[in-house]
Design a protein around this motif. Structure first.
Motif, PDB file in Angstrom:
ATOM      1  N   ASP A 159       0.829  -1.188   0.000  1.00  0.00           N
ATOM      2  CA  ASP A 159       0.000   0.000   0.000  1.00  0.00           C
ATOM      3  C   ASP A 159       0.865   1.240   0.000  1.00  0.00           C
ATOM      4  O   ASP A 159       1.736   1.410   0.843  1.00  0.00           O
ATOM      5  N   ASP A 164       3.329   4.109   5.616  1.00  0.00           N
ATOM      6  CA  ASP A 164       2.771   3.033   6.414  1.00  0.00           C
ATOM      7  C   ASP A 164       2.523   1.856   5.488  1.00  0.00           C
ATOM      8  O   ASP A 164       1.663   1.904   4.619  1.00  0.00           O
ATOM      9  N   TYR A 189       1.600  -1.996   4.137  1.00  0.00           N
ATOM     10  CA  TYR A 189       0.696  -3.115   4.352  1.00  0.00           C
ATOM     11  C   TYR A 189       1.198  -4.306   3.547  1.00  0.00           C
ATOM     12  O   TYR A 189       1.520  -4.177   2.377  1.00  0.00           O
ATOM     13  N   ASP A 190       1.230  -5.458   4.203  1.00  0.00           N
ATOM     14  CA  ASP A 190       1.545  -6.689   3.503  1.00  0.00           C
ATOM     15  C   ASP A 190       0.334  -7.603   3.699  1.00  0.00           C
ATOM     16  O   ASP A 190       0.163  -8.214   4.748  1.00  0.00           O
ATOM     17  N   HIS A 191      -0.534  -7.648   2.676  1.00  0.00           N
ATOM     18  CA  HIS A 191      -1.813  -8.332   2.836  1.00  0.00           C
ATOM     19  C   HIS A 191      -1.677  -9.824   2.606  1.00  0.00           C
ATOM     20  O   HIS A 191      -1.059 -10.270   1.627  1.00  0.00           O
ATOM     21  N   SER A 216      -3.433  -8.624   7.638  1.00  0.00           N
ATOM     22  CA  SER A 216      -2.416  -7.816   6.961  1.00  0.00           C
ATOM     23  C   SER A 216      -1.332  -7.480   7.973  1.00  0.00           C
ATOM     24  O   SER A 216      -1.626  -7.186   9.133  1.00  0.00           O
ATOM     25  N   ARG A 245       1.121  -4.788   9.124  1.00  0.00           N
ATOM     26  CA  ARG A 245       1.298  -3.338   8.978  1.00  0.00           C
ATOM     27  C   ARG A 245       2.603  -2.907   9.622  1.00  0.00           C
ATOM     28  O   ARG A 245       2.992  -3.400  10.682  1.00  0.00           O
ATOM     29  N   SER A 282       5.954  -3.197  13.688  1.00  0.00           N
ATOM     30  CA  SER A 282       4.994  -3.911  12.848  1.00  0.00           C
ATOM     31  C   SER A 282       3.909  -4.519  13.713  1.00  0.00           C
ATOM     32  O   SER A 282       4.122  -4.790  14.899  1.00  0.00           O
ATOM     33  N   GLN A 285      -2.827  -6.765  11.460  1.00  0.00           N
ATOM     34  CA  GLN A 285      -4.207  -6.274  11.413  1.00  0.00           C
ATOM     35  C   GLN A 285      -5.118  -7.448  11.061  1.00  0.00           C
ATOM     36  O   GLN A 285      -4.869  -8.162  10.086  1.00  0.00           O
ATOM     37  N   GLN A 296      -8.044  -0.689   5.214  1.00  0.00           N
ATOM     38  CA  GLN A 296      -7.164  -1.179   4.148  1.00  0.00           C
ATOM     39  C   GLN A 296      -6.948  -2.674   4.348  1.00  0.00           C
ATOM     40  O   GLN A 296      -6.299  -3.102   5.300  1.00  0.00           O
ATOM     41  N   THR A 297      -7.511  -3.465   3.463  1.00  0.00           N
ATOM     42  CA  THR A 297      -7.338  -4.912   3.539  1.00  0.00           C
ATOM     43  C   THR A 297      -7.003  -5.434   2.147  1.00  0.00           C
ATOM     44  O   THR A 297      -6.889  -4.664   1.191  1.00  0.00           O
TER      45      THR A 297
END
Lengths: 180, 404
Positions: free
Chosen positions: B222, B248, B250-252, B283, B285, B295, B298, B383-384
């Motif tokens: 993201d 920031d 995000y690793d979904h 995710s 974060r 980290s 989420q 955010q997903t």
């Protein structure tokens, strides 16, 4: 451990071999990425991506050249792909006029610290920066650069000429500012 | 080389090394592990897709080449059309000038027709009770002036009705068969109607699970800061905009889903299904607290209600192929990140389409495989994986029980 053995062990998933590879080349690849992209955070991420790719493709290394140069080529290709995807590789039109600047002496350049040279190169516009690095640092020919970047050889020569002119100007300013 | 001064620059920069943080190797190891997981999942999805396609093709070929079986609704009622051997009742009356029996006799015959032991092929020997036959006697008398020489009128009358009785009996038999087959036909139609009604009333209950994939297998990070419903803790801040690449992060992870469903058959080719689906989005974060990278995982839990119409393309005793299209509404049950609760008030809508293959294990239970494509119609504030990938492929599989 020789390059061939190290590559073979990395391809087999040996964790200590990967650590050894990282210890040998990570910092150097990080500096390479900084030269091409300018931003340190981005350079670090790209270096990680390059290391991952090197771990996965270590089995493809052939002992024609050194493992270091092979890792360098993998990293350069990855960086150029990234720049292309992020649309930073805009080609400068050939009609752009360049003011002729007196070329600096080798003795003057040798007095400038490496970090300063790195900063000057990093501040070049993306396409000129890439061509300068490929030609002057990696040793690519204009023919190889044109094939890699999908541009004409004449365009590559022109971009190198403009990059050298801008660097010469920056070096002159630095020398004048620092009284070297 | 062209010029000396650029050679000097090239030589100095080619040997230069950068300074990396102490934990850089650990960070690289984590990145490598997650990239391997993603690659394995992508490869598994690709193989699953190929296997499903191959299995569907093989089953379709088998299904097409299988001989048609008699389904209950097409099986004729296996009752032999009875042989109606007519037994002429004693009260049968015949008229000489007519080959057809009187109407009251026909009715009587219908009522008394049986499938018992066949009557013997006895000619109609019963002496019919006849009224005074109508003969041409008056005419003959007129012509010859004499009464014609004839046998006993009763006898004369008896001989002719005997043959007439046989043909009458035959016609009686035919008409009786016709009426009985009409009754059988009515019974057959009623049974077909009943079977069709049974199909319409068929209800199935299913339990399913699903793993998901993406239309784009590339790494997704993201790039947009600040659009998240952040917890109130101000010590977690995003990095300054000076970093062009990542603030920031995000690793979904790919979502997983479970559900129960109910399916109602509207007719032989159309069914509607609904139920409850649970979907979990995870995710990783990354953010900065006091200039130190941190980290957190989420986790967002959604409960959804799908409604889908299925078109049954082909169906046999053991297999069923169908296509479905519908919508799903998802509501966030709860969400957490950085040790705090996040809020998502919006209802998320998505359009779905699926292809299904159902294999009947027993008459009342079956397993099914449904590759499903889900297209998000809105994304909400959190955010997903769903907000980054508009289209998600789910490989849904489950067990279905049919209630009749």
């Amino acid at each position: 451990m020789t390059d061939v053995e190290l590559a073979r062990l990395c391809a087999n998933g040996d964790e200590s071999a990967r650590k050894e590879l990282y210890t040998r080349y990570a910092a150097w690849l990080y500096a390479l990425c900084i030269r091409y992209v300018g931003d340190r955070e981005l350079a670090r991420d790209l270096m990680h991506d390059a290391m991952i790719k090197i771990f996965d493709c270590a089995g493809k290394y052939q002992p024609h050249g050194s493992l270091k140069s092979w890792c360098s080529r993998v990293t350069v290709n990855l960086v150029i792909d990234h720049l292309r995807k992020s649309r930073q590789m805009d080609v400068v039109p050939l009609e752009e006029s360049v003011t002729t600047v007196p070329q600096p002496d080798t003795e003057e350049v040798e007095k400038i610290p490496k970090e300063e040279l790195l900063r000057m190169v990093s501040q070049l516009p993306p396409t000129k920066r890439v061509v300068f690095n490929l030609y002057c640092v990696e040793g690519y020919s204009h023919k190889e650069i044109s094939a890699l970047l999908n541009i004409k050889e004449k365009t590559s020569s022109s971009l190198l000429f403009k990059a050298r002119a801008q660097l010469a100007e920056n070096i002159k300013e630095y020398i004048k500012r620092n009284g070297l | 080389m062209m010029n000396d001064w650029t050679d000097i620059i090239g030589e100095q920069l080619s040997n230069m090394s950068g300074t990396l943080p102490a934990d850089d190797w650990k960070v690289l190891q984590q990145k490598y592990s997650s990239s391997r997981r993603r690659a394995r999942r992508a490869a598994a999805l690709r193989w699953a897709g190929r296997l499903v396609a191959a299995a569907a093709a093989v089953l379709l070929i088998i299904f097409i080449s299988l001989p048609k079986e008699n389904t209950p609704q097409t099986t004729l009622i296996a009752e032999e059309i009875p042989h109606s051997h007519v037994i002429l009742p004693d009260s049968c009356t015949l008229s000489a000038d007519s080959c057809s029996p009187a109407q009251e006799d026909l009715t009587s015959l219908e009522e008394n027709a049986t499938t018992a032991e066949p009557a013997t092929d006895e000619p109609a020997t019963d002496e019919p009770e006849t009224d005074e036959p109508e003969t041409d006697e008056p005419a003959e008398e007129k012509l010859s002036g004499q009464k014609p020489e004839s046998a006993d009128p009763a006898t004369e009358i008896t001989a002719e009705p005997a043959s007439e009785a046989v043909s009458d009996a035959a016609s009686d038999a035919v008409s009786t068969v016709a009426s009985e087959s009409g009754a059988l036909k009515r019974q057959f139609e009623e049974s077909m109607e009943e079977t069709a009604n049974a199909n319409r009333r068929k209800i199935s209950i299913g339990i399913s699970g699903a793993i998901s994939g993406t239309m784009d297998m590339g790494e997704k990070v993201d790039m947009s800061p600040g659009s998240v419903t952040e917890p109130a803790d101000s010590s977690y801040h995003t990095k300054s905009a000076a970093s062009k690449y990542k603030s920031d992060g995000y690793d979904h992870e790919m979502p997983v889903s479970f559900g129960i469903s109910a399916r109602f058959h509207l007719n032989d080719v159309l069914a509607v299904s609904t139920g409850i689906n649970y979907t979990k989005y995870e995710s990783k974060r990354t953010g900065y607290k006091h200039d130190r990278k941190q980290s957190s995982m989420q986790k967002v839990h959604y409960i959804g209600i799908p409604v889908r119409f299925d078109l049954i393309l082909a169906e046999s005793k053991n297999l069923s192929l169908y296509l479905g299209a519908g919508i799903q509404a998802d509501k966030c049950l709860w969400a957490t990140a950085w040790g705090k609760t996040l809020h998502e008030k919006e209802v998320l809508w998505s359009a779905t389409c699926a292809a299904g293959l159902q294999v009947n294990l027993t008459p009342s239970s079956s397993i099914y495989l449904e590759p499903e494509l889900s297209r998000a119609l809105n994304t909400g504030s959190l955010q997903t994986y769903r907000s980054k990938e508009n289209s998600t492929v789910y490989m849904r599989t489950g067990i279905r029980f049919t209630l009749k």
